[in-house]
Design a protein around this motif. Structure first.
Motif, mmCIF file in Angstrom:
data_model
loop_
_atom_site.group_PDB
_atom_site.id
_atom_site.type_symbol
_atom_site.label_atom_id
_atom_site.label_comp_id
_atom_site.label_asym_id
_atom_site.label_seq_id
_atom_site.Cartn_x
_atom_site.Cartn_y
_atom_site.Cartn_z
ATOM 1 N N SER A 27 -0.496 30.403 -29.253
ATOM 2 C CA SER A 27 -0.582 30.896 -27.876
ATOM 3 C C SER A 27 0.804 30.954 -27.241
ATOM 4 N N GLU A 28 1.604 29.924 -27.465
ATOM 5 C CA GLU A 28 2.952 29.904 -26.888
ATOM 6 C C GLU A 28 3.838 30.982 -27.518
ATOM 7 N N LYS A 30 2.794 33.877 -28.721
ATOM 8 C CA LYS A 30 2.336 35.139 -28.150
ATOM 9 C C LYS A 30 2.871 35.291 -26.731
ATOM 10 N N GLU A 31 2.882 34.196 -25.986
ATOM 11 C CA GLU A 31 3.406 34.212 -24.612
ATOM 12 C C GLU A 31 4.885 34.629 -24.621
ATOM 13 N N ARG A 32 5.671 34.080 -25.549
ATOM 14 C CA ARG A 32 7.099 34.446 -25.629
ATOM 15 C C ARG A 32 7.269 35.920 -26.010
ATOM 16 N N ASN A 90 -1.309 40.423 -19.252
ATOM 17 C CA ASN A 90 -1.485 39.757 -20.548
ATOM 18 C C ASN A 90 -0.697 38.453 -20.599
ATOM 19 N N LEU A 91 0.520 38.474 -20.068
ATOM 20 C CA LEU A 91 1.352 37.278 -20.053
ATOM 21 C C LEU A 91 0.693 36.183 -19.221
ATOM 22 N N THR A 92 0.161 36.561 -18.072
ATOM 23 C CA THR A 92 -0.531 35.594 -17.223
ATOM 24 C C THR A 92 -1.736 35.007 -17.962
ATOM 25 N N GLU A 94 -2.108 34.753 -21.193
ATOM 26 C CA GLU A 94 -1.602 33.873 -22.252
ATOM 27 C C GLU A 94 -1.118 32.545 -21.676
ATOM 28 N N GLU A 95 -0.463 32.606 -20.517
ATOM 29 C CA GLU A 95 -0.004 31.364 -19.884
ATOM 30 C C GLU A 95 -1.194 30.490 -19.531
ATOM 31 N N SER A 98 -2.582 29.072 -22.713
ATOM 32 C CA SER A 98 -1.681 28.025 -23.184
ATOM 33 C C SER A 98 -1.903 26.739 -22.401
#
Length: 156
Positions: A27-28, A30-32, A90-92, A94-95, A98
């Motif tokens: 997850s982290e 993918k977030e990066r 998407n980033l939100t 994933e955060e 995470s």
């Protein structure tokens, strides 16, 4: 049998914790990746906006061609802005995933520690019971030894 059961539970707990850690790492990562894509698209958006501004300044001399370029750049900018919004969403997500993974891992670790404390408390109670039994046996031996010594002294 109790030890085998405990060892089986501990092995399952370790495997479960490892899986949660792996999901957290994925997850982290993918977030990066998503954050890097957002930065790249924002850079393209900035470049397109600059180009659009340049086209607007040339509008007076090349009006027909500039209008066409302006429309194309407007579409590109709109498309890029749409992509930025999508990637930010998407980033939100994933955060949030995470953070949920971290909470799940923390809860699992807390549960494992509680189980370990309970197991150790049970072992302590067993040791205390054995110690109490040994102390009682010692007291009985001392009592019998004292009686035996008194009888031996009486005979002398």
């Amino acid at each position: 049998a109790l030890e085998l059961s405990q060892m089986t539970q501990e092995a399952a707990s370790v495997a479960s914790g490892r899986e949660a850690s792996e999901r957290q790492e994925e997850s982290e990562a993918k977030e990066r990746r998503l954050a890097a894509e957002v930065r790249e698209i924002e850079a393209k958006l900035s470049e397109a906006t600059t180009m659009k501004d340049e086209v607007n300044s040339e509008l007076g001399t090349h009006k027909a061609a500039s209008l066409e370029k302006q429309e194309e750049l407007t579409r590109v900018c709109d498309d890029l802005q749409s992509k930025v919004k999508s990637l930010e969403a998407n980033l939100t997500a994933e955060e949030e995933a995470s953070a949920a993974g971290r909470r799940e891992l923390h809860a699992r670790q807390e549960a494992e520690m509680a189980e370990e404390r309970q197991r150790l408390a049970e072992q302590l109670r067993e040791i205390e019971a054995k110690l109490s039994e040994a102390t009682s046996m010692k007291d009985e031996v001392h009592s019998e030894f004292g009686t035996h010594m008194a009888a031996s002294l009486e005979k002398q």
